[in-house]
Design an enzyme around this catalytic site. Structure first.
Site, PDB file in Angstrom:
ATOM      1  N   GLU A 109      12.039   6.871   2.637  1.00 45.31           N
ATOM      2  CA  GLU A 109      10.846   7.694   2.426  1.00 45.31           C
ATOM      3  C   GLU A 109      11.204   9.165   2.247  1.00 45.31           C
ATOM      4  O   GLU A 109      10.611   9.862   1.415  1.00 45.31           O
ATOM      5  CB  GLU A 109       9.882   7.530   3.609  1.00 45.31           C
ATOM      6  CG  GLU A 109       9.323   6.130   3.789  1.00 45.31           C
ATOM      7  CD  GLU A 109       8.335   5.722   2.706  1.00 45.31           C
ATOM      8  OE1 GLU A 109       8.011   6.562   1.839  1.00 45.31           O
ATOM      9  OE2 GLU A 109       7.886   4.566   2.728  1.00 45.31           O
ATOM     10  N   ASP A 255      10.676  -4.172  -4.554  1.00 46.94           N
ATOM     11  CA  ASP A 255      10.042  -3.602  -5.736  1.00 46.94           C
ATOM     12  C   ASP A 255      10.837  -2.525  -6.465  1.00 46.94           C
ATOM     13  O   ASP A 255      11.257  -2.689  -7.616  1.00 46.94           O
ATOM     14  CB  ASP A 255       8.648  -3.072  -5.380  1.00 46.94           C
ATOM     15  CG  ASP A 255       8.635  -2.201  -4.118  1.00 46.94           C
ATOM     16  OD1 ASP A 255       9.698  -1.983  -3.528  1.00 46.94           O
ATOM     17  OD2 ASP A 255       7.538  -1.730  -3.735  1.00 46.94           O
ATOM     18  N   GLU A 349      -4.129  -5.020   0.940  1.00 48.89           N
ATOM     19  CA  GLU A 349      -2.684  -4.918   1.138  1.00 48.89           C
ATOM     20  C   GLU A 349      -1.990  -6.234   0.814  1.00 48.89           C
ATOM     21  O   GLU A 349      -0.853  -6.258   0.359  1.00 48.89           O
ATOM     22  CB  GLU A 349      -2.388  -4.477   2.574  1.00 48.89           C
ATOM     23  CG  GLU A 349      -1.000  -3.951   2.796  1.00 48.89           C
ATOM     24  CD  GLU A 349      -0.734  -2.584   2.169  1.00 48.89           C
ATOM     25  OE1 GLU A 349       0.146  -1.875   2.660  1.00 48.89           O
ATOM     26  OE2 GLU A 349      -1.405  -2.208   1.173  1.00 48.89           O
ATOM     27  N   GLU A 367      -0.114   2.110  -7.093  1.00 48.37           N
ATOM     28  CA  GLU A 367       0.636   1.290  -8.052  1.00 48.37           C
ATOM     29  C   GLU A 367      -0.243   0.708  -9.160  1.00 48.37           C
ATOM     30  O   GLU A 367       0.192   0.601 -10.318  1.00 48.37           O
ATOM     31  CB  GLU A 367       1.376   0.161  -7.320  1.00 48.37           C
ATOM     32  CG  GLU A 367       2.599   0.610  -6.557  1.00 48.37           C
ATOM     33  CD  GLU A 367       2.273   1.309  -5.241  1.00 48.37           C
ATOM     34  OE1 GLU A 367       3.173   1.959  -4.668  1.00 48.37           O
ATOM     35  OE2 GLU A 367       1.109   1.201  -4.785  1.00 48.37           O
ATOM     36  N   THR A 453       9.934   6.673  -8.416  1.00 43.89           N
ATOM     37  CA  THR A 453       8.986   5.731  -7.820  1.00 43.89           C
ATOM     38  C   THR A 453       7.868   6.449  -7.080  1.00 43.89           C
ATOM     39  O   THR A 453       6.822   5.870  -6.815  1.00 43.89           O
ATOM     40  CB  THR A 453       9.710   4.761  -6.864  1.00 43.89           C
ATOM     41  OG1 THR A 453       8.875   3.648  -6.572  1.00 43.89           O
ATOM     42  CG2 THR A 453      10.140   5.462  -5.584  1.00 43.89           C
TER      43      THR A 453
END
Length: 817
Positions: A109, A255, A349, A367, A453
């Site tokens: 992160e 992902d 989710e 996304e 991303t």
């Protein structure tokens, strides 16, 4: 144009609304409500400070007391052309933010949000400085980025090269004071989503250390893939390399590993990344993709599903497929996600295959908006603007609170959570703004950047920072589909790269590169990469099934039974957007090639002109027949023997100029299909056809021709029961949903058979819109054609062939059922 499609909406300038909303939320973030905290708590209107609020577990690992949301929002402010606010934010970051805090943070992160945010902000500041603004800026954000990169490096001190999942910003990972370093497992995405930020940092600073560590981690993950399935698991031991969780999908835990393989190739130019991505992608489409679903499998037994639900993070995947150029499955999966969104207002989710809620939270993830933007960018279909409007309306209706936007605690009840993650401003606002913005609304060309991303902007010029990678590869991705063999600028570019053209007799163009003929070694390397991209694109086009158009012969004695597979043009009327198509009698243009003013213009007027391919560009042919008054055109291939059975369809390219003046529809038939139409014209003289996006029901064809002849009534009676029983209605075409279109039969000649069975073969999954301009294969222009005689095959023999096709079609239909 986008400006025109916006007027379909209640408000014409959604990007302005987004801009004003951002300023309001930004004000909340940087005022006493939140600043200098990491996040805004929108329900209680205060900042979230780690340690002062109840722990949320791993979620809090993103917080490092470094004003996370402010850093994550920097390049969003610049993109929305809020220069004053951006400059103020940069000053605040440089003055107030500390990176040496004694706090344990997530390596993943912190890399994508903070390091990426600093690098994106630096890119924007440099861009503004070069334009005469922010002249005071002296790479302060870059210096902070390097400081942070050095603080993350201790996490990579493992035997495998995979990073520890957490690091102490002050003390690293070793020693009791670090309060970390005992973990043994990390997720695949956590270890594999480093390369863009670390490589950019290396190339900005000239220090190769960061890029080397990121590459080592990616190399290790690649080596540990399951060799039979070529899939990776979700969690891996950072010391032994053993897979801890062996389920594999494209959502949470994996992902962005796939995303960064593709984007690393684009940014850095290393073909190894593309080869790895393509290997993984083939396995994803073989095992995980069950259109429109994406379901996890076991890496050792990939034919066995690992679960029956999907998580919302996989919503990024259609956007990645757009980047790959695989548009059709992207449309299908995106449409599935949209249906889930419409059912629950947001993507839960996690949700089941029948769209029920599995996990009810929704932390305002971006996304789905990201994929919506990329699909609109690829197709220019206003349907995706409608999707974007739905996203924006739901956010304002259900998530907007006095101090920002609050995450949904439960999408079923609409209850909120006192949480607004930094990615909401970094990604969601950015993608929605780009979706609705006009080109003139943007302060710079986003095509010159790649999105991380976290949607941070890294300049593609970084690819030139290494002597071994001289080409701006993404420029080739953009320009190849517009390459034209008669464009002097394009030819000069090729000449400088040592690439020459050989014109083949069948109208195609062959490219040959001689590195010794390039103007420099760098240009020669660029030429090699251009050739590789062209080969990759050519291979992809051969595999790609372009949604076809239809030429349906509707006059006597065919009555709609004959449908010829046709290719569309990149210009002129879009038949998908026409509910009725274009119907008219055909006539051969004179000259047949259509490359000059027609000598039989009075005959062509009001008809559909038949033209031969060759000697000039498609757009020029279209302009000549349009000037003569034609209502449509059909270009017939001059390459004898060509057929849609053996050759891939393509879209006829323009001539490099603005083609908005061409308003009639233009379709392309290969030689074999075109010959059927020419033979019918020779035998019956008056042949009427329908140009459309798909074949029309034959009963509908007849119902439009009144009064009916006895022969026509007999035909309906014989094939569909009594005239009273025959249902000649067709379902009204829905122009708003890609899921609504029935697929056009791909066969070269199809006999339309009406049935009373309401089921549709092969319609279990969501179907893409046949009319979308989803992929633009290269057309490099045309070569002189050699006139030849039409085939002498009789219509009787053709009718016999069609009868055989009908029987085969019926049998195939039974087999499918």
């Amino acid at each position: 144009m986008l400006l025109e499609t916006k007027h379909l909406f209640p408000w014409p300038h959604l990007e302005l609304l987004l801009s004003l909303s951002l300023l309001g939320i930004y004000s909340d973030v940087v005022t006493d409500h939140a600043y200098p905290a990491d996040e805004l708590m929108p329900l209680t209107c205060r900042g979230r400070v780690r340690g002062l609020e109840p722990s949320r577990g791993d979620v809090d690992d993103a917080l490092g007391k470094f004003s996370l949301t402010l850093i994550d929002t920097l390049d969003t402010l610049a993109l929305l052309n809020k220069t004053a606010e951006f400059e103020e934010a940069v000053r605040r970051v440089v003055t107030d933010v500390r990176l040496d805090n004694d706090i344990v943070v997530s390596v993943f992160e912190t890399n994508i949000r903070v390091l990426g945010g600093l690098l994106g902000g630096h890119s924007m500041a440099v861009m503004l400085k070069e334009s005469g603004r922010m002249v005071w800026y002296q790479d302060e954000l870059l210096h902070m980025a390097k400081d942070l990169g050095l603080r993350l490096l201790p996490a990579f001190n493992t035997s495998s090269g995979l990073p520890y999942p957490r690091v102490n910003l002050r003390f690293g990972v070793r020693g009791p004071e670090t309060r970390t370093g005992t973990e043994t497992d990390t997720c695949t995405a956590c270890a594999g989503t480093i390369i863009l930020e670390f490589a950019a940092l290396s190339r900005f600073t000239g220090d190769p250390t960061f890029e080397a560590h990121a590459r080592r981690a990616l190399d290790f993950l690649w080596e540990k893939r399951q060799r039979n399935s070529n899939l990776v698991g979700t969690t891996i031991n950072i010391h032994s390399g053993e897979w801890v969780r062996r389920d594999s999908g494209v959502g949470a835990g994996i992902d962005s590993y796939y995303e960064y393989l593709m984007k690393a190739y684009i940014l850095l130019g290393d073909e190894q990344f593309l080869q790895r991505f393509n290997t993984h992608y083939a396995s994803i489409m073989k095992y995980i993709s069950q259109p429109p679903l994406l379901l996890d499998v076991h890496i050792h037994k990939p034919l066995l599903p690992a679960r029956t639900w999907m998580d919302s993070l996989l919503a990024f995947f259609p956007g990645l497929q757009v980047l790959k150029g695989d548009i059709r499955p992207a449309i299908e999966t995106h449409e599935m996600l949209y249906q889930v969104t419409k059912k629950h207002n947001f993507l839960p989710e996690a949700f089941t295959t029948d769209f029920r809620v599995h996990w009810a939270q929704h932390p305002l993830r971006p996304e789905f908006a990201e994929s919506t933007y990329f699909l609109y960018k690829a197709t220019r279909d206003p349907y995706y603007l409608e999707v974007g409007r739905t996203i924006l309306e739901n956010l304002n209706r259900f998530a907007r609170v006095p101090c920002g936007f609050a995450a949904m605690k439960d999408v079923r009840t609409g209850s909120h959570e006192d949480r607004m993650d930094s990615f909401f401003l970094a990604e969601m606002f950015k993608y929605l703004f780009l979706l609705f913005a006009e080109e003139e609304d943007l302060p710079f060309n986003v095509e010159d950047y790649i999105f991380t991303t976290e949607a941070h902007l890294l300049p593609l010029s970084l690819s030139t920072a290494s002597n071994s990678q001289a080409a701006k590869l993404f420029v080739y991705f953009k320009s190849i589909k517009y390459f034209m063999a008669n464009n002097p600028e394009h030819l000069e570019l090729l000449r400088r790269m040592g690439v020459s053209l050989i014109h083949l007799k069948d109208g195609r163009v062959q490219l040959v590169q001689h590195a010794t003929q390039a103007v420099s070694a760098v240009a020669a390397e660029d030429g090699m990469r251009f050739m590789q991209e062209m080969m990759e694109l050519s291979s992809q086009q051969q595999k790609e099934q372009l949604p076809p158009r239809a030429v349906q012969i509707v006059s006597h004695p065919f009555f709609g039974r004959v449908v010829l597979t046709a290719g569309p043009a990149q210009f002129g009327m879009d038949l998908y957007k026409s509910s009725s198509g274009v119907r008219g009698f055909v006539t051969v243009a004179e000259p047949y090639n259509g490359c000059s003013v027609l000598s039989n213009g009075e005959i062509v007027a009001g008809r559909i002109a038949l033209l031969q391919r060759g000697q000039c560009m498609f757009a020029e042919k279209a302009r000549h027949i349009q000037k003569a008054g034609a209502i449509g055109g059909i270009v017939i291939d001059d390459n004898e023997g060509s057929s849609s059975d053996t050759a891939p369809l393509f879209q006829m390219a323009g001539d490099g100029r603005n083609t908005d003046d061409v308003t009639l529809p233009l379709l392309f038939l290969f030689y074999k299909e075109g010959n059927i139409l020419l033979e019918a014209l020779k035998e019956y003289r008056e042949v009427e056809v329908l140009l459309s996006d798909k074949a029309r029901d034959r009963g509908e064809m007849l119902s439009e021709t009144e009064p009916r002849h006895e022969y026509e009534k007999m035909l309906i009676f014989e094939e569909g029961g009594t005239p009273e029983e025959e249902d000649c209605s067709t379902e009204e075409k829905d122009h708003t949903s890609p899921a609504s279109s029935e697929p056009v039969d791909q066969s070269q000649v199809t006999t339309q058979e009406q049935t009373t069975d309401d089921s549709v073969v092969g319609q279990e999954s969501v179907q893409p819109a046949e009319g979308l301009g989803s992929y633009d294969p290269v057309d490099v222009g045309e070569e002189p054609a050699v006139d030849g005689d039409y085939s002498s095959q009789s219509v009787d023999s053709l009718m016999a062939d069609w009868q055989e096709d009908l029987e085969a079609f019926k049998q195939m239909e039974k087999d499918e059922l």
